[in-house]
Design a protein around this motif. Sequence first.
Motif, PDB file in Angstrom:
ATOM      1  N   ALA A  41       2.626  -3.644  -6.845  1.00 33.12           N
ATOM      2  CA  ALA A  41       3.030  -5.046  -6.789  1.00 33.12           C
ATOM      3  C   ALA A  41       4.461  -5.158  -7.315  1.00 33.12           C
ATOM      4  CB  ALA A  41       2.094  -5.917  -7.616  1.00 33.12           C
ATOM      5  N   ILE A  42       5.387  -5.585  -6.440  1.00 32.83           N
ATOM      6  CA  ILE A  42       6.820  -5.613  -6.756  1.00 32.83           C
ATOM      7  C   ILE A  42       7.413  -6.897  -6.195  1.00 32.83           C
ATOM      8  CG2 ILE A  42       8.991  -4.320  -6.621  1.00 32.83           C
ATOM      9  CD1 ILE A  42       7.353  -1.859  -5.811  1.00 32.83           C
ATOM     10  N   ALA A  43       8.429  -7.414  -6.856  1.00 29.70           N
ATOM     11  CA  ALA A  43       9.091  -8.644  -6.418  1.00 29.70           C
ATOM     12  C   ALA A  43       9.854  -8.426  -5.110  1.00 29.70           C
ATOM     13  CB  ALA A  43      10.050  -9.134  -7.493  1.00 29.70           C
ATOM     14  N   LEU A  90      15.928   7.537   0.263  1.00 29.18           N
ATOM     15  CA  LEU A  90      14.757   6.697  -0.007  1.00 29.18           C
ATOM     16  C   LEU A  90      15.206   5.248   0.022  1.00 29.18           C
ATOM     17  CD1 LEU A  90      11.783   6.456  -1.202  1.00 29.18           C
ATOM     18  CD2 LEU A  90      12.880   6.531  -3.445  1.00 29.18           C
ATOM     19  N   SER A  91      14.367   4.366   0.561  1.00 29.92           N
ATOM     20  CA  SER A  91      14.741   2.950   0.554  1.00 29.92           C
ATOM     21  C   SER A  91      13.508   2.066   0.435  1.00 29.92           C
ATOM     22  CB  SER A  91      15.537   2.586   1.814  1.00 29.92           C
ATOM     23  OG  SER A  91      14.743   2.694   2.977  1.00 29.92           O
ATOM     24  N   LEU A  92      13.728   0.890  -0.176  1.00 27.80           N
ATOM     25  CA  LEU A  92      12.649  -0.070  -0.431  1.00 27.80           C
ATOM     26  C   LEU A  92      13.105  -1.470  -0.052  1.00 27.80           C
ATOM     27  CD1 LEU A  92      11.741   0.975  -4.094  1.00 27.80           C
ATOM     28  CD2 LEU A  92      10.669   1.815  -1.988  1.00 27.80           C
ATOM     29  N   GLN A  93      12.210  -2.233   0.562  1.00 25.36           N
ATOM     30  CA  GLN A  93      12.510  -3.633   0.818  1.00 25.36           C
ATOM     31  C   GLN A  93      12.396  -4.471  -0.453  1.00 25.36           C
ATOM     32  OE1 GLN A  93      13.554  -5.395   3.813  1.00 25.36           O
ATOM     33  NE2 GLN A  93      13.964  -6.667   2.027  1.00 25.36           N
ATOM     34  N   ALA A  94      11.504  -4.103  -1.335  1.00 26.56           N
ATOM     35  CA  ALA A  94      11.256  -4.881  -2.554  1.00 26.56           C
ATOM     36  C   ALA A  94      12.320  -4.601  -3.612  1.00 26.56           C
ATOM     37  CB  ALA A  94       9.865  -4.565  -3.098  1.00 26.56           C
ATOM     38  N   HIS A  95      12.274  -5.375  -4.697  1.00 29.28           N
ATOM     39  CA  HIS A  95      13.283  -5.357  -5.756  1.00 29.28           C
ATOM     40  C   HIS A  95      12.672  -4.975  -7.108  1.00 29.28           C
ATOM     41  CE1 HIS A  95      16.826  -7.228  -3.818  1.00 29.28           C
ATOM     42  NE2 HIS A  95      15.969  -7.940  -3.117  1.00 29.28           N
ATOM     43  N   PRO A  96      12.523  -3.711  -7.414  1.00 30.11           N
ATOM     44  CA  PRO A  96      11.995  -3.360  -8.742  1.00 30.11           C
ATOM     45  C   PRO A  96      12.952  -3.709  -9.876  1.00 30.11           C
ATOM     46  CG  PRO A  96      12.708  -1.396  -7.563  1.00 30.11           C
ATOM     47  CD  PRO A  96      12.744  -2.525  -6.583  1.00 30.11           C
ATOM     48  N   GLU A  97      14.211  -3.968  -9.564  1.00 28.99           N
ATOM     49  CA  GLU A  97      15.200  -4.319 -10.605  1.00 28.99           C
ATOM     50  C   GLU A  97      15.115  -5.774 -11.046  1.00 28.99           C
ATOM     51  OE1 GLU A  97      17.469  -5.556  -6.862  1.00 28.99           O
ATOM     52  OE2 GLU A  97      15.822  -4.228  -7.442  1.00 28.99           O
ATOM     53  N   PHE A  98      14.385  -6.627 -10.314  1.00 32.26           N
ATOM     54  CA  PHE A  98      14.314  -8.053 -10.639  1.00 32.26           C
ATOM     55  C   PHE A  98      13.338  -8.315 -11.781  1.00 32.26           C
ATOM     56  CE2 PHE A  98      15.504 -10.140  -6.275  1.00 32.26           C
ATOM     57  CZ  PHE A  98      16.781  -9.618  -6.382  1.00 32.26           C
ATOM     58  N   ALA A  99      13.799  -9.013 -12.806  1.00 36.20           N
ATOM     59  CA  ALA A  99      12.909  -9.557 -13.823  1.00 36.20           C
ATOM     60  C   ALA A  99      12.204 -10.786 -13.257  1.00 36.20           C
ATOM     61  CB  ALA A  99      13.692  -9.924 -15.081  1.00 36.20           C
ATOM     62  N   ALA A 147       0.842  -1.194   0.000  1.00 36.73           N
ATOM     63  CA  ALA A 147       0.000   0.000   0.000  1.00 36.73           C
ATOM     64  C   ALA A 147       0.879   1.246   0.000  1.00 36.73           C
ATOM     65  CB  ALA A 147      -0.903  -0.004   1.231  1.00 36.73           C
ATOM     66  N   VAL A 148       0.505   2.209  -0.842  1.00 39.28           N
ATOM     67  CA  VAL A 148       1.216   3.487  -0.884  1.00 39.28           C
ATOM     68  C   VAL A 148       0.674   4.365   0.235  1.00 39.28           C
ATOM     69  CG1 VAL A 148       1.725   5.534  -2.267  1.00 39.28           C
ATOM     70  CG2 VAL A 148       1.571   3.278  -3.368  1.00 39.28           C
ATOM     71  N   GLN A 149       1.528   4.685   1.205  1.00 44.11           N
ATOM     72  CA  GLN A 149       1.079   5.446   2.373  1.00 44.11           C
ATOM     73  C   GLN A 149       1.551   6.895   2.346  1.00 44.11           C
ATOM     74  OE1 GLN A 149       1.928   3.481   6.072  1.00 44.11           O
ATOM     75  NE2 GLN A 149       0.459   1.854   5.668  1.00 44.11           N
ATOM     76  N   GLY A 150       2.623   7.170   1.649  1.00 48.10           N
ATOM     77  CA  GLY A 150       3.136   8.532   1.594  1.00 48.10           C
ATOM     78  C   GLY A 150       2.927   9.113   0.213  1.00 48.10           C
ATOM     79  N   ARG A 151       2.339  10.284   0.131  1.00 53.82           N
ATOM     80  CA  ARG A 151       2.066  10.911  -1.170  1.00 53.82           C
ATOM     81  C   ARG A 151       3.059  12.039  -1.430  1.00 53.82           C
ATOM     82  NH1 ARG A 151      -0.416   8.036  -5.027  1.00 53.82           N
ATOM     83  NH2 ARG A 151      -1.789   6.552  -3.971  1.00 53.82           N
ATOM     84  N   HIS A 152       4.334  11.670  -1.483  1.00 54.57           N
ATOM     85  CA  HIS A 152       5.360  12.636  -1.868  1.00 54.57           C
ATOM     86  C   HIS A 152       5.216  12.937  -3.364  1.00 54.57           C
ATOM     87  CE1 HIS A 152       7.640  12.478   1.928  1.00 54.57           C
ATOM     88  NE2 HIS A 152       7.135  11.264   1.995  1.00 54.57           N
ATOM     89  N   ALA A 153       5.890  13.987  -3.803  1.00 52.83           N
ATOM     90  CA  ALA A 153       5.753  14.416  -5.196  1.00 52.83           C
ATOM     91  C   ALA A 153       6.091  13.298  -6.165  1.00 52.83           C
ATOM     92  CB  ALA A 153       6.642  15.631  -5.459  1.00 52.83           C
ATOM     93  N   PHE A 154       7.122  12.512  -5.863  1.00 58.38           N
ATOM     94  CA  PHE A 154       7.522  11.456  -6.796  1.00 58.38           C
ATOM     95  C   PHE A 154       6.535  10.300  -6.824  1.00 58.38           C
ATOM     96  CE2 PHE A 154       9.364  10.135  -2.807  1.00 58.38           C
ATOM     97  CZ  PHE A 154       9.360   8.751  -2.827  1.00 58.38           C
ATOM     98  N   LEU A 155       5.639  10.232  -5.863  1.00 58.33           N
ATOM     99  CA  LEU A 155       4.596   9.195  -5.833  1.00 58.33           C
ATOM    100  C   LEU A 155       3.213   9.764  -6.129  1.00 58.33           C
ATOM    101  CD1 LEU A 155       5.629   7.092  -2.685  1.00 58.33           C
ATOM    102  CD2 LEU A 155       5.722   6.347  -5.077  1.00 58.33           C
ATOM    103  N   MET A 208       7.599   1.744 -10.420  1.00 62.03           N
ATOM    104  CA  MET A 208       8.431   2.101  -9.279  1.00 62.03           C
ATOM    105  C   MET A 208       9.776   2.628  -9.730  1.00 62.03           C
ATOM    106  SD  MET A 208       8.090   2.092  -5.929  1.00 62.03           S
ATOM    107  CE  MET A 208       9.031   3.588  -5.586  1.00 62.03           C
ATOM    108  N   ALA A 209      10.336   2.032 -10.779  1.00 59.12           N
ATOM    109  CA  ALA A 209      11.610   2.509 -11.316  1.00 59.12           C
ATOM    110  C   ALA A 209      11.492   3.960 -11.771  1.00 59.12           C
ATOM    111  CB  ALA A 209      12.067   1.623 -12.468  1.00 59.12           C
ATOM    112  N   ARG A 210      10.386   4.314 -12.415  1.00 56.97           N
ATOM    113  CA  ARG A 210      10.187   5.696 -12.854  1.00 56.97           C
ATOM    114  C   ARG A 210      10.046   6.637 -11.660  1.00 56.97           C
ATOM    115  NH1 ARG A 210       7.053   3.066 -16.808  1.00 56.97           N
ATOM    116  NH2 ARG A 210       5.134   3.434 -15.637  1.00 56.97           N
TER     117      ARG A 210
END
Length: 236
Positions: free
Chosen positions: A141-143, A179-188, A125-133, A224-226
């Motif tokens: 949905a992310i790996a 900024l940090s993420l637990q998920a892996h948007p770089e994974f195919a 769930a997206v909880q923070g509505r910063h400008a980039f989000l 997410m990458a964008r």
Amino acid sequence: MKLTMIQTGAVPKPLRHRFMPYPLMFQTMFDATGGDFSYETIAVFAGAPLPDPATLDAILITGSAAGVYEDHAWLDPLRQFIRDAYSHKTGMLGICFGHQIMADALGGDVRKSDKGWGLGRHRYAVQGRHAFLSNAPPTLAIACSHQDQVLLAPPEAEIILASPFTPHAGLSYRNGAALSLQAHPEFADDYTAALAELRRGKAPDGLVDTALASLATPSNSADMARYIAQFLGARA
């Protein structure tokens, strides 16, 4: 913008003949966003010295099989590097282990979760509505592939992504540059599936099967990458 990738781990040995190294996964991800990035890699886990973060455009700290609570000679220098980057407001992104070591270095609590393995595609769930989000949908949905989690966020951090399994899945920091993420948007998806299969015998078979089935869920990794590229670009 030059993105300095602090490599903290490598693709597991059984998978190296099939998949590109982690820095190339990130290059592929960022190149697909159309952003104007150049890259350098510093393999800190292999003994490469860390630069002065005040001299860098932006930093990316990769995933790793290491835990922040383990005894590796490179961990304390990396913690200080993170604190220095934070104080200089150098753009900084942490992914998976990078997310965890940033939280650890800046006053959070990271441990092996009693919830077990997070594998496959999770929805956050997206909880923070910063400008980039600002254009993000309600969930992404992310790996993912992890056992460790940020259990307590640092005082300087705000939760921006969360799920019941991973309550601190995304953190944005008050200096406006981290900024940090637990998920892996770089994974195919093929790599995500291969990692899940590699966990058989460590994770329950049913969990692995569920992880593989979850890849039928449409991915928001490119989105997410964008968003990340936009965040880093705002730091230029």
